[in-house]
Motif scaffolding. Sequence first.
Motif, PDB file in Angstrom:
ATOM      1  N   THR A  18      26.042  30.875  45.793  1.00 53.23           N
ATOM      2  CA  THR A  18      26.926  31.988  46.191  1.00 53.23           C
ATOM      3  C   THR A  18      28.371  31.794  45.776  1.00 53.23           C
ATOM      4  O   THR A  18      29.149  32.726  45.874  1.00 53.23           O
ATOM      5  N   TYR A  74      37.877  37.367  43.565  1.00 49.22           N
ATOM      6  CA  TYR A  74      36.843  36.358  43.344  1.00 49.22           C
ATOM      7  C   TYR A  74      35.468  36.859  43.801  1.00 49.22           C
ATOM      8  O   TYR A  74      34.452  36.592  43.151  1.00 49.22           O
ATOM      9  N   SER A 114      36.207  37.370  49.996  1.00 51.43           N
ATOM     10  CA  SER A 114      35.519  36.439  49.109  1.00 51.43           C
ATOM     11  C   SER A 114      34.410  35.647  49.785  1.00 51.43           C
ATOM     12  O   SER A 114      33.534  35.107  49.116  1.00 51.43           O
ATOM     13  N   ILE A 120      28.985  37.065  37.982  1.00 49.32           N
ATOM     14  CA  ILE A 120      28.259  35.871  37.521  1.00 49.32           C
ATOM     15  C   ILE A 120      26.836  35.875  38.068  1.00 49.32           C
ATOM     16  O   ILE A 120      25.865  35.653  37.345  1.00 49.32           O
ATOM     17  N   PRO A 174      42.320  35.087  53.522  1.00 45.51           N
ATOM     18  CA  PRO A 174      41.994  35.465  52.146  1.00 45.51           C
ATOM     19  C   PRO A 174      43.126  36.295  51.542  1.00 45.51           C
ATOM     20  O   PRO A 174      43.795  37.048  52.246  1.00 45.51           O
ATOM     21  N   GLY A 175      43.352  36.135  50.267  1.00 44.57           N
ATOM     22  CA  GLY A 175      44.373  36.917  49.578  1.00 44.57           C
ATOM     23  C   GLY A 175      43.729  37.840  48.563  1.00 44.57           C
ATOM     24  O   GLY A 175      42.503  37.960  48.507  1.00 44.57           O
ATOM     25  N   LYS A 207      39.786  32.145  34.490  1.00 43.46           N
ATOM     26  CA  LYS A 207      38.543  31.375  34.592  1.00 43.46           C
ATOM     27  C   LYS A 207      37.719  31.441  33.293  1.00 43.46           C
ATOM     28  O   LYS A 207      36.529  31.070  33.303  1.00 43.46           O
ATOM     29  N   MET A 255      34.132  38.755  41.031  1.00 40.41           N
ATOM     30  CA  MET A 255      33.760  37.909  39.892  1.00 40.41           C
ATOM     31  C   MET A 255      32.463  37.149  40.199  1.00 40.41           C
ATOM     32  O   MET A 255      31.599  36.988  39.328  1.00 40.41           O
ATOM     33  N   ALA A 256      32.325  36.675  41.433  1.00 35.43           N
ATOM     34  CA  ALA A 256      31.098  35.973  41.828  1.00 35.43           C
ATOM     35  C   ALA A 256      29.889  36.903  41.681  1.00 35.43           C
ATOM     36  O   ALA A 256      28.825  36.499  41.200  1.00 35.43           O
ATOM     37  N   MET A 316      39.731  29.281  44.983  1.00 33.17           N
ATOM     38  CA  MET A 316      39.618  30.733  45.064  1.00 33.17           C
ATOM     39  C   MET A 316      39.837  31.301  46.456  1.00 33.17           C
ATOM     40  O   MET A 316      39.902  32.510  46.631  1.00 33.17           O
ATOM     41  N   MET A 317      39.857  30.435  47.459  1.00 25.30           N
ATOM     42  CA  MET A 317      40.135  30.933  48.806  1.00 25.30           C
ATOM     43  C   MET A 317      40.725  29.803  49.630  1.00 25.30           C
ATOM     44  O   MET A 317      40.316  28.656  49.498  1.00 25.30           O
ATOM     45  N   PRO A 318      41.706  30.128  50.460  1.00 29.71           N
ATOM     46  CA  PRO A 318      42.410  29.069  51.180  1.00 29.71           C
ATOM     47  C   PRO A 318      41.502  28.246  52.077  1.00 29.71           C
ATOM     48  O   PRO A 318      41.667  27.035  52.188  1.00 29.71           O
ATOM     49  N   LEU A 350      41.991  37.168  37.004  1.00 30.73           N
ATOM     50  CA  LEU A 350      41.108  36.060  37.364  1.00 30.73           C
ATOM     51  C   LEU A 350      40.110  35.733  36.250  1.00 30.73           C
ATOM     52  O   LEU A 350      39.888  34.553  35.945  1.00 30.73           O
ATOM     53  N   GLN A 367      43.528  37.458  45.451  1.00 30.05           N
ATOM     54  CA  GLN A 367      42.696  36.700  44.518  1.00 30.05           C
ATOM     55  C   GLN A 367      41.327  36.416  45.114  1.00 30.05           C
ATOM     56  O   GLN A 367      40.322  36.376  44.398  1.00 30.05           O
ATOM     57  N   SER A 368      41.271  36.206  46.442  1.00 33.16           N
ATOM     58  CA  SER A 368      39.981  35.961  47.087  1.00 33.16           C
ATOM     59  C   SER A 368      39.076  37.190  46.953  1.00 33.16           C
ATOM     60  O   SER A 368      37.889  37.071  46.668  1.00 33.16           O
ATOM     61  N   LEU A 371      30.366  26.767  32.024  1.00 31.21           N
ATOM     62  CA  LEU A 371      29.368  26.619  33.084  1.00 31.21           C
ATOM     63  C   LEU A 371      28.303  27.709  33.057  1.00 31.21           C
ATOM     64  O   LEU A 371      27.168  27.478  33.457  1.00 31.21           O
ATOM     65  N   TYR A 372      28.669  28.907  32.622  1.00 32.12           N
ATOM     66  CA  TYR A 372      27.725  30.029  32.718  1.00 32.12           C
ATOM     67  C   TYR A 372      27.438  30.689  31.376  1.00 32.12           C
ATOM     68  O   TYR A 372      26.710  31.685  31.327  1.00 32.12           O
ATOM     69  N   PRO A 389      29.938  30.658  42.612  1.00 28.36           N
ATOM     70  CA  PRO A 389      30.041  30.188  41.234  1.00 28.36           C
ATOM     71  C   PRO A 389      31.500  30.015  40.815  1.00 28.36           C
ATOM     72  O   PRO A 389      32.372  30.744  41.279  1.00 28.36           O
ATOM     73  N   ALA A 390      31.716  29.011  39.967  1.00 28.38           N
ATOM     74  CA  ALA A 390      33.025  28.837  39.323  1.00 28.38           C
ATOM     75  C   ALA A 390      34.175  28.583  40.295  1.00 28.38           C
ATOM     76  O   ALA A 390      35.319  28.883  39.999  1.00 28.38           O
ATOM     77  N   GLU A 393      35.856  28.146  32.282  1.00 27.04           N
ATOM     78  CA  GLU A 393      34.736  27.814  33.161  1.00 27.04           C
ATOM     79  C   GLU A 393      33.561  28.780  32.972  1.00 27.04           C
ATOM     80  O   GLU A 393      32.405  28.381  33.020  1.00 27.04           O
ATOM     81  N   LEU A 394      33.877  30.059  32.795  1.00 27.37           N
ATOM     82  CA  LEU A 394      32.800  31.032  32.600  1.00 27.37           C
ATOM     83  C   LEU A 394      31.999  30.680  31.355  1.00 27.37           C
ATOM     84  O   LEU A 394      30.771  30.755  31.340  1.00 27.37           O
TER      85      LEU A 394
END
Lengths: 339, 339
Positions: free
Chosen positions: B163, A327, A153, A334, A320-321, A26, A330-331, B309-311, A22, A323-324, A33-34, B165-166, A29-30
């Motif tokens: 909460t 995430y 997530s 950030i 949620p999977g 990203k 990762m959130a 990032m999430m469904p 991930l 990746q969620s 944006l950040y 980001p990205a 964007e990281l």
Amino acid sequence: MIKHYKLGFLGFGNVGRALARLVVAKSAELRELYEIEWSITGVATRGLGWLSKPEGFQTSSLLTSSIDESSPDRSIGINEWLLAARPDVVFETTSLNHETGQPAIDYLTAVLKSGSHAVTANKGAVVFGYDDLSKLAADAGKRFFFESTVLDSAPVFSLFRETLPAVKLRAFSGVFNSTSNVIIETMEAGRSFDEGVKMAQELGITETDPAHDVDGWDATVKVCVLANVLMKIPLQPSEVRREGIRNLSTQRLQAARSEGKPYKLVARAKLAENGASLNASVRPEQLGPSDSLGNVRGTSLAAHFELDMMPGLTITSHRPGLQSTAYGLMADFINAVKG
Amino acid sequence: MIKHYKLGFLGFGNVGRALARLVVAKSAELRELYEIEWSITGVATRGLGWLSKPEGFQTSSLLTSSIDESSPDRSIGINEWLLAARPDVVFETTSLNHETGQPAIDYLTAVLKSGSHAVTANKGAVVFGYDDLSKLAADAGKRFFFESTVLDSAPVFSLFRETLPAVKLRAFSGVFNSTSNVIIETMEAGRSFDEGVKMAQELGITETDPAHDVDGWDATVKVCVLANVLMKIPLQPSEVRREGIRNLSTQRLQAARSEGKPYKLVARAKLAENGASLNASVRPEQLGPSDSLGNVRGTSLAAHFELDMMPGLTITSHRPGLQSTAYGLMADFINAVKG
């Protein structure tokens, strides 16, 4: 101004790998944006040992496991690894211990003492170590974050921390364990408990030992995490009245479903009259369609909050999977470095 | 270190008064948790004129309207008022204009130019003034916040800002207009459209002109607010396909309800294939119990988000009241001054 962060991974299983993929995906964007650039300077697992590379690993090599695994260096430990990798942020995703939160708590303690932010997906570390780890983090001017521990997530802790100032949480309820939901729904369709467990395992959502799910431990630990963090009440798993889903027969589940009030494994906590202790439970409950948790199905998760400032606020995370979950970590990263 | 903030109220109707009561009730928490002290140095309404008192009004006098209303000072305007009251934060709660966002946009412009934070409950100002007002706020190092415009107190804008980001928002849907919901449910119970309107008015949830609710304008403006702010797409109300609830007969509503898929006024927006424009609609839709908005009933509101990032992530606010709306404004105040 662009800042470069060295990342350390304690544990590099499914979640750790998903997170590495991930941050690669990203990257742009990281940066834009950040103003975040990153490299992975440390990876530690049982199989690999304590790996570090101050100039940064090639993420692709880590993900394809083309790193030399022949002779894991077991002569060093967490502190030597932190000294060698010098991470700014460590992601802790080692396996969960429901009874003590170890060794994650020791790892996170070392991480925070070394001056790194600590981000964990580990519920046990929060239940058993929240006070000490938060204090350590505050003293070090670092962050101890754990957004993905309860609803993957979907934001819960950052929601209260950042968006709901000066509220008082009086009670909460939740559907926190998707394995139990999937088993119940499999049985409602006329199949057996064991087939339900198998279905959940195929979806990749069970704990290593599915008993932790079906006996209500996973949901119980999540109740304790929320109570500790959001209500500042040091609730322990042993204080939660806990009943799993093993005693629900296919017949009973089907009957409940056809009357429009299917069973779910529901977690609840409510401030006692004295305002200082909690009544908490995890048990199968029948929920109707108008209940705030009534439409949480399959692998979805939800938390419902009763606040002094609003009668009810529900957060639902739909299917949620992996990746969620990644995430959520990762959130935290950030949010930890942005200030 | 405790800091003192001067507050200005532009508009002092139900919401403004509820907010004044709320900051009184939460005084101790504001001081202890956020080191915030406050006084109200300006209040402006059509009836009162442009009142200011640099040393602070007695809040109780404002709330009991024991202030001398005999001779409202109409000789001055917003700029003179700002100079006299010197507020650090202004709460703008004047009545909504769906077509232009005025005069709220002019007021908020003056507020930000004077070096005060601007907090509004006014959807129109956000739809028609978001870009300019955000830029003004950024240039002045101040905040332009409007949390209570879409789901009352439930966090939406701070949720994305703080909460999530990205993430990339691909689509959203929502039940944004409780008046329509209440009318539909009244008619499902066999009563008339007009009785439904009356019920909603008694609950105090309608716009001044209920046509704005039942013809879908309120929900349409909220779709535009979300599109502008969360997706950076300058969607205008005229670009939303809009169908209100006037054509729904009692019979049709009752039939839909008995098949388990009752009607709601549903708002939707989805990124087009090109990624740069939106397909947006507000219209009555039948929702089943497993739909993410399926259990939103009565005066409750909800927003559902589809993210890369999430469904799916759903935020439901159950039966928000006037205090909840006021809380949205107070949360903006705290978040604006905390950094």
